[in-house]
Enzyme design. Structure first.
Site, PDB file in Angstrom:
ATOM      1  N   CYS A   1       1.056  -1.073  -0.150  1.00 16.56           N
ATOM      2  CA  CYS A   1       0.066  -0.144   0.059  1.00 16.56           C
ATOM      3  C   CYS A   1       0.920   1.202  -0.087  1.00 16.56           C
ATOM      4  O   CYS A   1       1.237   1.860   1.188  1.00 16.56           O
ATOM      5  CB  CYS A   1      -0.788   0.046   1.440  1.00 16.56           C
ATOM      6  SG  CYS A   1      -2.086  -1.420   1.033  1.00 16.56           S
TER       7      CYS A   1
ATOM      8  N   ALA B   1       1.328   4.363  -1.393  1.00 20.23           N
ATOM      9  CA  ALA B   1       1.297   5.850  -1.418  1.00 20.23           C
ATOM     10  C   ALA B   1       1.296   6.190  -0.068  1.00 20.23           C
ATOM     11  O   ALA B   1       0.858   5.759   0.845  1.00 20.23           O
ATOM     12  CB  ALA B   1       0.080   6.173  -2.074  1.00 20.23           C
TER      13      ALA B   1
ATOM     14  N   GLY C   1       4.477   7.077  -0.656  1.00 24.37           N
ATOM     15  CA  GLY C   1       5.820   6.596  -1.378  1.00 24.37           C
ATOM     16  C   GLY C   1       6.895   6.838  -0.842  1.00 24.37           C
ATOM     17  O   GLY C   1       8.174   6.613  -0.851  1.00 24.37           O
ATOM     18  N   GLY C   2       6.807   7.158   0.803  1.00 25.78           N
ATOM     19  CA  GLY C   2       7.946   7.515   1.497  1.00 25.78           C
ATOM     20  C   GLY C   2       8.850   6.296   1.755  1.00 25.78           C
ATOM     21  O   GLY C   2      10.202   6.017   1.716  1.00 25.78           O
ATOM     22  N   LYS C   3       8.187   5.045   2.025  1.00 23.44           N
ATOM     23  CA  LYS C   3       8.693   3.904   2.199  1.00 23.44           C
ATOM     24  C   LYS C   3       9.329   3.214   1.183  1.00 23.44           C
ATOM     25  O   LYS C   3      10.461   2.579   0.941  1.00 23.44           O
ATOM     26  CB  LYS C   3       7.684   3.046   3.149  1.00 23.44           C
ATOM     27  CG  LYS C   3       7.285   3.225   4.516  1.00 23.44           C
ATOM     28  CD  LYS C   3       6.096   2.248   4.825  1.00 23.44           C
ATOM     29  CE  LYS C   3       5.743   2.936   6.299  1.00 23.44           C
ATOM     30  NZ  LYS C   3       4.907   4.214   6.200  1.00 23.44           N
TER      31      LYS C   3
ATOM     32  N   ASP D   1      -0.645   0.704  -5.326  1.00 17.28           N
ATOM     33  CA  ASP D   1      -1.736   1.263  -4.917  1.00 17.28           C
ATOM     34  C   ASP D   1      -2.898   1.350  -5.654  1.00 17.28           C
ATOM     35  O   ASP D   1      -2.798   1.196  -6.627  1.00 17.28           O
ATOM     36  CB  ASP D   1      -1.443   2.894  -4.524  1.00 17.28           C
ATOM     37  CG  ASP D   1      -2.025   3.761  -3.581  1.00 17.28           C
ATOM     38  OD1 ASP D   1      -1.950   3.568  -2.375  1.00 17.28           O
ATOM     39  OD2 ASP D   1      -2.926   4.339  -3.962  1.00 17.28           O
TER      40      ASP D   1
ATOM     41  N   ASP E   1      -5.233  -3.562  -6.328  1.00 18.43           N
ATOM     42  CA  ASP E   1      -5.858  -3.962  -5.078  1.00 18.43           C
ATOM     43  C   ASP E   1      -5.041  -4.959  -4.326  1.00 18.43           C
ATOM     44  O   ASP E   1      -4.940  -5.972  -4.713  1.00 18.43           O
ATOM     45  CB  ASP E   1      -7.416  -4.221  -5.200  1.00 18.43           C
ATOM     46  CG  ASP E   1      -8.216  -4.223  -3.958  1.00 18.43           C
ATOM     47  OD1 ASP E   1      -7.507  -4.385  -2.759  1.00 18.43           O
ATOM     48  OD2 ASP E   1      -9.652  -4.055  -4.002  1.00 18.43           O
TER      49      ASP E   1
ATOM     50  N   ASP F   1       1.946  -1.431   4.824  1.00 24.37           N
ATOM     51  CA  ASP F   1       1.333  -0.413   5.709  1.00 24.37           C
ATOM     52  C   ASP F   1      -0.101  -0.177   5.279  1.00 24.37           C
ATOM     53  O   ASP F   1      -0.687   0.583   4.601  1.00 24.37           O
ATOM     54  CB  ASP F   1       2.188   0.977   5.058  1.00 24.37           C
ATOM     55  CG  ASP F   1       1.984   2.175   6.139  1.00 24.37           C
ATOM     56  OD1 ASP F   1       0.862   2.121   7.112  1.00 24.37           O
ATOM     57  OD2 ASP F   1       2.679   3.341   5.745  1.00 24.37           O
TER      58      ASP F   1
ATOM     59  N   CYS G   1      -0.622   3.295  11.081  1.00 18.45           N
ATOM     60  CA  CYS G   1      -0.403   4.882  11.747  1.00 18.45           C
ATOM     61  C   CYS G   1      -1.582   4.797  12.479  1.00 18.45           C
ATOM     62  O   CYS G   1      -2.176   5.952  12.804  1.00 18.45           O
ATOM     63  CB  CYS G   1      -0.190   5.729  10.776  1.00 18.45           C
ATOM     64  SG  CYS G   1      -1.550   6.143   9.521  1.00 18.45           S
TER      65      CYS G   1
END
Length: 433
Positions: free
Chosen positions: A253, A255, A257-259, A276, A305, A321, A374
């Protein structure tokens, strides 16, 4: 809404009231804010941004403080919103009281509620006289919707008072240095030369906390891809994974995109699949990778998906995530206080389970799955993992030997900390033979 003056004549507070009403009707702040900011003069944008986030952070506390000031409940959502906006400025901001009262009262008139302007004016003037008492009352409130407060009190009884206060603060602006191109100390020196106050993160060895407001694209090295914006606790993902050099990895998952970017900065992967469900969000990942100079043939971005995507080859490592309530990022996204409902949580937990179970079948024996949210709700984190390990006997937890967060029955939980990161949960799982 009643008949209004010409839209172009609305003052900043009137625009704020419109935005806050739209949030109450179910629209997200991130979708709305750019539209409203584009209507403002450049010198007004910072105040608009500060007030919109601040009022939403304190929304339920302001509601509680306002109630005894009213002889009867306010019937119109615009008038109620104007009152909270005015109270926030008087109790929590440095906006001059005369500007607060006159501009907020004028906003109500501009929006067509002139008959309510006297009420708003009287209550705000009373708030000036009783400011200290009202500030104490506001500080004492938990500031959360009642359903969320009850859940957090059940999950974190020993931490609940401190947690509620932490969620009222603004989150820090944190960078992750792209060590492909520059080291953290070298970039800190660049910031110092530019006159920007910053310091290293506490836990992340590639993180920097900025100690003053900045325009991100104007920072030194932005176009050269020297850094990304990412919460410190989100940066910990890459520190808990096994060595991924020459491995096949799935960011399930992905977006925003940091990871994905962090993995490419740290490892030389054989293949990275980044998924994504929304093509537009995937496009943002692609743009970020281009800016960071990380895009290469080993990266495959797919609009898909995670519940149904089939890997073309067995995966060595999956980073999930997972979609969640986002209760750990309330400081950055305070509209979640109004948008999230108690009934959403069970649906989210079920979605997480569906993704987890599908992806587990894509993982090769000996491979790792890192489950992340999160969220600060145990039903999405510790309890989700208890259920998972009960179902899959081949799943083995890899205990995270870390100096951050709190060990749970499975995984580690980070709660939001002032000046530091948001609420995150991590659990690393290995698939046994």
């Amino acid at each position: 809404m009643k008949n209004t003056s010409a839209s172009a004549k609305l003052n900043l507070r009137a625009r704020l009231i419109q935005l806050l009403v739209a949030v109450q009707h179910g629209q997200s702040l991130s979708q709305l804010q750019s539209h409203y900011l584009n209507l403002l003069a450049p010198q007004d944008k910072a105040l608009f941004h500060e007030l919109s986030l601040g009022v939403l952070r304190q929304w339920f506390g302001l509601k509680q403080v306002a109630l005894p000031l009213l002889q009867k409940p306010i019937q119109d959502i615009h008038v109620e919103t104007a009152l909270y906006l005015g109270l926030y400025q008087l109790l929590c901001s440095r906006v001059a009281e005369h500007a607060t009262i006159s501009e907020t009262v004028n906003a109500i008139k501009q929006l067509g509620f002139e008959s309510a302007s006297g009420l708003v004016n009287a209550i705000l003037r009373r708030a000036v006289r009783e400011r200290e008492t009202l500030q104490q009352q506001l500080h004492a409130t938990h500031g959360l919707p009642s359903w969320l407060y009850k859940r957090l009190k059940k999950d974190w009884s020993e931490h609940i008072d401190e947690l509620c206060q932490q969620l009222k603060y603004a989150a820090p602006l944190t960078l992750r240095v792209n060590q492909r191109w520059i080291g953290r100390d070298a970039y800190l020196n660049k910031l110092q030369l530019a006159g920007i106050a910053a310091q290293p993160c506490h836990y992340s060895d590639v993180g920097i906390v900025l100690q003053q407001p900045v325009h991100i694209p104007s920072l030194v090295g932005y176009e050269q891809g020297w850094f990304s914006v990412q919460d410190e606790h989100a940066q910990l993902c890459a520190t808990v994974l096994p060595n991924l050099n020459d491995k096949i990895v799935l960011d399930a998952c992905a977006a925003p995109g940091g990871k994905t970017a962090h993995l490419l900065e740290k490892y030389r992967l054989k293949q990275l699949y980044a998924l994504d469900i929304e093509a537009q969000r995937l496009q943002r990942i692609d743009e970020n990778l281009q800016r960071l100079r990380l895009h290469n043939t080993a990266v495959h971005l797919a609009t898909a998906d995670a519940r149904t995507w089939q890997a073309p080859e067995a995966i060595d490592c999956i980073i999930l995530d997972a979609p969640c309530s986002a209760t750990g990022v309330l400081r950055r996204h305070p509209d979640i206080r109004l948008l999230r409902k108690a009934s959403d949580i069970a649906q989210t937990v079920a979605l997480q389970q569906e993704i987890l179970h599908h992806l587990w079948s894509q993982l090769k024996v000996g491979g790792h799955l890192l489950y992340i949210t999160c969220s600060i709700l145990k039903s999405e984190n510790e309890q989700q993992m208890l259920d998972f390990f009960a179902q899959y006997i081949e799943a083995k937890e890899i205990i995270l030997d870390a100096d951050w967060g709190m060990a749970q029955a499975h995984g580690r939980q980070l709660l939001p900390q002032q000046g530091q990161g948001d609420g995150f949960y991590y659990c690393l799982i290995q698939k046994q033979g």
